[in-house]
Design an enzyme around this catalytic site. Structure first.
Site, PDB file in Angstrom:
ATOM      1  N   GLU A   1       9.040   2.394   3.970  1.00  0.00           N
ATOM      2  CA  GLU A   1       8.331   1.306   3.291  1.00  0.00           C
ATOM      3  C   GLU A   1       8.026   1.613   1.835  1.00  0.00           C
ATOM      4  O   GLU A   1       8.098   0.737   0.973  1.00  0.00           O
ATOM      5  CB  GLU A   1       7.042   0.963   4.040  1.00  0.00           C
TER       6      GLU A   1
ATOM      7  N   GLN B   1       7.022  -6.922   9.139  1.00  0.00           N
ATOM      8  CA  GLN B   1       6.605  -7.670  10.328  1.00  0.00           C
ATOM      9  C   GLN B   1       5.114  -7.546  10.584  1.00  0.00           C
ATOM     10  O   GLN B   1       4.539  -8.339  11.330  1.00  0.00           O
ATOM     11  CB  GLN B   1       7.396  -7.208  11.544  1.00  0.00           C
TER      12      GLN B   1
ATOM     13  N   ASP C   1       0.121  -3.972   8.360  1.00  0.00           N
ATOM     14  CA  ASP C   1      -0.301  -2.578   8.553  1.00  0.00           C
ATOM     15  C   ASP C   1       0.777  -1.575   8.126  1.00  0.00           C
ATOM     16  O   ASP C   1       0.459  -0.483   7.667  1.00  0.00           O
ATOM     17  CB  ASP C   1      -0.664  -2.317  10.009  1.00  0.00           C
ATOM     18  N   PHE C   2       2.039  -1.928   8.316  1.00  0.00           N
ATOM     19  CA  PHE C   2       3.113  -0.989   7.973  1.00  0.00           C
ATOM     20  C   PHE C   2       3.221  -0.804   6.454  1.00  0.00           C
ATOM     21  O   PHE C   2       3.709   0.207   5.967  1.00  0.00           O
ATOM     22  CB  PHE C   2       4.479  -1.471   8.493  1.00  0.00           C
TER      23      PHE C   2
ATOM     24  N   HIS D   1      -1.919  -3.350  14.331  1.00  0.00           N
ATOM     25  CA  HIS D   1      -0.979  -4.467  14.188  1.00  0.00           C
ATOM     26  C   HIS D   1      -1.651  -5.786  13.821  1.00  0.00           C
ATOM     27  O   HIS D   1      -1.134  -6.853  14.150  1.00  0.00           O
ATOM     28  CB  HIS D   1      -0.193  -4.680  15.497  1.00  0.00           C
TER      29      HIS D   1
HETATM   30  C1  LIG Z   1       5.594   2.180   9.481  1.00  0.00           C
HETATM   31  C2  LIG Z   1       6.139   1.243  10.494  1.00  0.00           C
HETATM   32  N1  LIG Z   1       7.190   0.470  10.170  1.00  0.00           N
HETATM   33  C3  LIG Z   1       7.700  -0.384  11.073  1.00  0.00           C
HETATM   34  C4  LIG Z   1       7.160  -0.490  12.331  1.00  0.00           C
HETATM   35  C5  LIG Z   1       7.755  -1.465  13.348  1.00  0.00           C
HETATM   36  N2  LIG Z   1       8.316  -0.743  14.470  1.00  0.00           N
HETATM   37  C6  LIG Z   1       7.677  -0.611  15.633  1.00  0.00           C
HETATM   38  S1  LIG Z   1       8.516   0.315  16.738  1.00  0.00           S
HETATM   39  C7  LIG Z   1       9.797   0.508  15.655  1.00  0.00           C
HETATM   40  C8  LIG Z   1      11.032   1.245  16.065  1.00  0.00           C
HETATM   41  C9  LIG Z   1      10.957   2.658  15.796  1.00  0.00           C
HETATM   42  O1  LIG Z   1      12.151   3.236  16.206  1.00  0.00           O
HETATM   43  P1  LIG Z   1      12.201   4.715  16.710  1.00  0.00           P
HETATM   44  O2  LIG Z   1      11.314   5.568  15.871  1.00  0.00           O
HETATM   45  O3  LIG Z   1      13.615   5.104  16.792  1.00  0.00           O
HETATM   46  O4  LIG Z   1      11.518   4.658  18.146  1.00  0.00           O
HETATM   47  P2  LIG Z   1      12.048   3.870  19.450  1.00  0.00           P
HETATM   48  O5  LIG Z   1      11.384   2.526  19.422  1.00  0.00           O
HETATM   49  O6  LIG Z   1      13.510   3.814  19.375  1.00  0.00           O
HETATM   50  O7  LIG Z   1      11.535   4.678  20.590  1.00  0.00           O
HETATM   51  C10 LIG Z   1       9.533  -0.109  14.453  1.00  0.00           C
HETATM   52  C11 LIG Z   1      10.426  -0.101  13.300  1.00  0.00           C
HETATM   53  C12 LIG Z   1       6.053   0.318  12.620  1.00  0.00           C
HETATM   54  N3  LIG Z   1       5.461   0.281  13.811  1.00  0.00           N
HETATM   55  N4  LIG Z   1       5.581   1.178  11.701  1.00  0.00           N
END
Ligand SMILES: Cc1ncc(C[n+]2csc(CCOP(=O)(O)OP(=O)(O)O)c2C)c(N)n1
Ligand SMILES: Cc1ncc(C[n+]2csc(CCOP(=O)(O)OP(=O)(O)O)c2C)c(N)n1
Ligand SMILES: [Mg+2]
Ligand SMILES: [Mg+2]
Lengths: 305, 356, 356, 305
Positions: free
Chosen positions: B65, B87, B90-91, B134
């Site tokens: 980000e 989305q 918070d992110f 969230h």
């Molecule tokens: C900083 C941040 N950016 C985006 C998100 C949205 N998000 C939630 S789960 C996820 C997937 C993360 O993928 P990975 O680390 O590979 O874990 P997996 O879900 O595959 O177990 C994302 C991008 C978030 N929670 N936090």
């Protein structure tokens, strides 16, 4: 089985919070959990159920938490993405990608300061290594030779985004950690025994001041990213790919192996499964029977005493 | 144009249409963010963009980000107009350095020689266990930073007109969408129209009290005002649309007329946009005020997850009615509106099937 | 103790003494940050610590603000009490994710089961060309976040007593030091004493107007009050000491007594701590107010660098006097105080030889 | 010479802003500046004077900026740490460590979108690679094969902190960039010719779509981190180390080389120096004579039209 039961009952709409199931990826948590001792620390992510349970986290507390009940491990405040069980040093899971990695390093620092032989283990996904904080954290852990065990579960996707739109071609995640200066290996995330052996020997060296260790384990998520359904219909991954991994189901592979090696019989496995199902039924009953927190509870515990 | 006026789109479709409209007319507009080209397309708001404008202009990104915000800023130096999407707000906390130290200050600290025309779309949520990580509303952070503009549309037609203005504004704009608005329908003309940033809109006219609101709280206010009207209370409802800069003129003129003000906000209370409005109104309209100003925002508390805990946590039409009643010294029966809401309190409507 | 009372230390030395005192009595207290063990020792505030407590407890760090904040948080889960230092608040913008999503929410989101006793020392500045990236006051951001405490001492003795309380508080505490205070002397007892977080202090007693202030602005207020006194105006000066939580009781009781309030702040105006105070006072003391509340904070503008531009940018005693005069309908001659300040406006005193 | 004149006159206290001089490190900027074309983009850090001038930035505008004058390149708002000259595509320098790295990548992205053969070059120090944003930025540049030239001036210190308290033993910064997937080399930051050659060939390949390139150039800062004095008395670095680098003064090394190769005579160098001194005197006079901005200017240019 836990995850599948959650999946089955999610559509009752009583578990009202985002829930990320780890069906298909169970072996990583299982292997690592087996290596760690009770007083070792663990931190995890949005997809934490497996890590929580493999560390010995309380099952009823987890299910009740997903139900939003007062008896939940986070007393209803956290939900599926925010689990904790201090009795077994499961120190917390949270949903910001990469967010717990430096916390794991901080626990590593505290271990060094307190001169114990504990390990701090942090689980994360393949997307977390795209966050700068991952890199900063590993750098510091290496700099200070901290007993931090980094476990990256590479399931090839972040939500619906494949690795190729996020990381350069040819990237090997474990080599990246290596370049930062961390001892680093990769392995088959669906082979519980191989992982157990690798992690065991790393952890032994870490307990003797060997510094941090990084593992990349390749594995696969079966169900949708978030929620209880399957989502192959969305088209972001192929049915072939899915089938390939489904055939490599870590649980049945290991069962077959155990039976073949005569460690256990099919019958014994069935018994274990029945036990688990009973425990699970009890946990769901506990969750269903538990009270919701009173609405005023929302405004408590903002500050610690 | 008249026909046009009757065209119904929902808020998400209106956003999508604004994106099409902007990208169609100016090829320097690009769109990126986690999932903008995935099967779900950010709740439909980015549908069709990749197919129409290609993967160079519409792309997914690494979960980085902070750097990706900087990438957007840097691209904007060379005439690109990036629209970046997160989305969840918070992110975006990971990117505060790039946002504040670079995007917001750049124009000023180089003596006005260059500018940063970037739009950052942030989603805020409510209910269905979004919980502590969230669902945060941080508009007051952004409004506190000179050099940023902050937009929070409440209706589908505003969403389109304000997004178009944001994209073609030469400053960094934070564009905040409330998840519970995405399915709300409204009249959305098909043409390119721009709603100026910094101009509020009077949605209801009344003499008894001014309600100053933004984003989803405006919908709750509309519900409340209906009931209040039946009880003989006439509210002036000002939907801010842009919370930085704020349309003080419209706010003050309303308060000067009614002598009473209730400020609504989606965030926690302390140091909020609502605080700013109460403070300014108190300073600027002191002699016009007939009673103490009031605000309805969240208690200073992180967001709980359990649906049992969010019930009292969030503010709704009932709370607005009670507050207004108190300020006017009237007791108003809220049982009717409580009944209206048949669906559970933690979802915006029947269409919502969790978990996002 | 009486002897003690007459012991003079400057603000930086008082901070240093608090660090010694805390680290001496509790070996779980550690101190890290860029330069804490370098030759300059964060303007002397960390002098001697490494020599006394060793490099395991006192250490420099990589330029990795976000991860290092997380490291501090993680260490605190296991009983460590980290004190992290940043030479400028602006650098800490990189760590907002760890601060807000983890430190602030952790206790709450796990149902109160654990806590995060970490202190983050942030320096804010003014003048000598600190400019846009080296001088930002963001206390209102932190005060907006439930779960954080925010401390802004104005005097040497408060600096010591509040830092000790912050270190032994079980919550994340943001401890903001104004660079222009570091050389100010005050009576600082040698013993361990704690000033409770959330309690303000009345520094001057008066009936005509309440001045609510924090950090360096309190010093400007003291100058102003002297002149005002000579002009027959008696001010109640409340130094907040902690801007989150705020000691509302003392604020309200003062305003109820005087009926007038002027709020000072070091930050820009919109959505500031000053906004919050004006808002709350207007809501809670409405019937006691004799005139509109007022605030003196910075214009909503990034910080310029040139000393020609900072002259009008910052608020000082003169501005306070003029504001108070206006509120009381009195014209007060400010030529005397303007003359008092012989040194250039962009340095705190003769001792200051730039560039930091 | 520019830096040394600033140093000499700083104690007149008319340059009232933090100023980071690059004496000792001139060769990197000189070599890279020579390779880049006018329409290539450059971004830099708190220590930007050399980069600004080598890109062709206006000298009088820079000195006036340090004096805080209306005629300064940032009209007095930025000071020494915030320089810009859009006439030569010097896009800005700023003081947050690592903060301009992603901006450089963004300019790279814009080049790709606009299909020109420009280069985006970003200068930064050895501390900047400790920021997560560095790593995130390089990852994206590699992923999208952007024409970004990363130049890391490794002068071994961040303020008074040596590398060893910040990065693991044995770290080679350029190898880190390599592991992220970037083409990467290191070189002698005091050898202008060698750097010129290396960077030239990299830039050629970049103009033909070869993707990003990373260079680590080792060099040394002579004066104090911030300000006009020397600071070896503080004891954070040894006099030997300092002497070692002082003897390797990039400017005199190159002069000697040019004379030896008969490219230029001592006399001609003297003439050039006199010219520079004249230019410099004019620039200082320009700065001194220029008006300060009016105090109301502080409140302008917050928003672009
Ligand atoms: C900083 C941040 N950016 C985006 C998100 C949205 N998000 C939630 S789960 C996820 C997937 C993360 O993928 P990975 O680390 O590979 O874990 P997996 O879900 O595959 O177990 C994302 C991008 C978030 N929670 N936090
Ligand atoms: C994010 C951030 N952290 C800390 C600082 C304080 N700081 C200013 S200059 C500097 C040194 C940076 O070292 P390096 O990148 O090696 O550049 P050099 O000064 O050696 O040229 C530091 C740490 C800052 N400006 N920004
Ligand atoms: Mg994944
Ligand atoms: Mg350096």
């Amino acid at each position: 089985m836990v995850e599948e039961t959650i999946a089955r009952r999610y559509s009752e709409w009583k578990m009202r919070c985002p829930t990320h199931l780890c069906t298909g990826q169970e072996a990583v948590a299982a292997a690592v959990g087996q290596v760690l001792k009770k007083d070792d620390f663990v931190l995890s992510t949005h997809r934490a159920h497996g890590h929580y349970l493999s560390k010995g986290g309380n099952l009823s507390g987890m299910i009740a938490e997903i139900y939003g009940k007062e008896t939940g491990c986070s007393r209803g405040k956290g939900g599926s993405m925010h689990l904790i069980d201090l009795d077994v040093n499961f120190m917390g899971s949270t949903a910001i990608v990469g967010g717990t990695i430096p916390l794991g390093v901080g626990l590593g620092l505290s271990i060094k300061l307190k001169k114990t032989d504990q390990i701090s283990c942090v689980f994360f996904g393949d997307a977390a290594v795209e966050e700068g904080v991952f890199y900063e954290s590993v750098n510091f852990a290496v700099l200070k030779k901290l007993p931090v065990l980094f476990i990256c579960e590479n399931n090839f996707y972040s939500v619906y985004s494949p690795l190729k739109v996020r990381q350069p071609e040819g990237r090997e995640i474990y080599k990246l950690a290596q370049a930062i200066g961390c001892q680093s290996e990769q392995g088959d995330g669906n082979n519980v025994l191989e992982m157990y052996n690798k992690v065991s020997s790393a952890v032994n060296s870490m307990r003797n001041g060997g510094g941090p260790y990084f593992f990349e384990f390749k594995t696969y998520r079966w169900r949708e990213h978030c929620g209880h359904n399957y989502d192959n219909d969305l088209g972001y991954r192929t049915q072939e790919e899915y089938n390939f991994w489904k055939e490599r189901d870590p649980v049945s592979i290991f069962e077959t192996f155990l039976i073949k090696e005569s460690v256990i019989t099919k019958n014994e496995i069935n018994k274990i499964e029945i036990n688990i199902q009973n425990e699970l039924d009890l946990a769901f009953k506990f969750a269903e029977d538990s009270d919701f927190p009173k609405d005023d509870e929302a405004f408590k515990d903002i500050y610690a005493k | 144009m008249q026909n046009d006026k009757k065209r119904k789109l929902n808020y998400a479709q209106a956003i999508n249409e604004a994106m099409f409209c902007a990208m169609e007319q100016d090829e320097s507009v690009i769109c990126f963010g986690l999932g903008v080209d995935d099967p779900k397309r950010i709740f439909g708001t980015t549908s069709g963009l990749k197919e129409r404008f290609g993967p160079e202009r519409v792309f997914d990104m690494p979960t980085s980000e902070n750097a990706m915000t900087g990438v957007g800023i840097g691209a904007s130096f060379n005439g690109i107009r990036p629209v970046m999407t997160h989305q969840r707000l918070d992110f975006f906390l990971l990117a505060m350095d790039q946002l504040v130290n670079n995007a917001a200050k750049w124009h000023y600290m180089f003596g006005g020689k260059t500018s940063v025309p970037i739009v950052i779309r942030l989603l805020i949520g409510r209910g269905w266990g979004q919980g502590p990580t969230h669902s945060q509303s941080l508009q007051s952070w952004f409004a506190h930073i000179p050099g940023l503009k902050v937009v929070m549309p409440a209706t589908a037609s505003d969403a389109k007109g304000l997004l178009l203005s944001s994209i073609f504004d030469n400053n960094p704009v934070i564009f905040i969408e409330h998840r519970w608005l995405h399915n709300l329908e409204g009249d959305v003309p098909a043409v390119d129209y721009r709603i100026p940033l910094g101009k509020a809109q009077r949605l209801r006219m009344g003499e008894d009290i001014s309600i100053i609101s933004n984003s989803y709280m405006t919908i709750e206010a509309l519900h409340a005002i209906e009931v209040l009207l039946e009880n003989g209370v006439n509210c002036d409802l000002i939907d801010l649309r842009t919370v930085s800069p704020i349309d003080w003129e419209m706010v003050y003129s309303s308060v000067k007329k009614t002598g009473r003000v209730l400020v609504l906000d989606t965030s926690v209370s302390t140091c909020s946009v609502a605080s700013e409005i109460v403070a300014r109104v108190s300073m600027e309209c002191f002699n016009d005020l007939k009673c103490a100003p009031a605000r309805l925002a969240l208690d200073d508390c992180p967001t709980p997850t359990s649906s049992a805990l969010t019930k009292k946590f969030y503010m709704g039409a009932e709370d607005i009615i009670v507050s207004v009643g108190k300020m006017l010294g009237k007791k108003i029966d809220i049982s009717k509106i409580s009944m209206q809401k048949a669906f559970p309190h933690d979802v915006p409507g029947d269409w919502f099937k969790g978990p996002f």
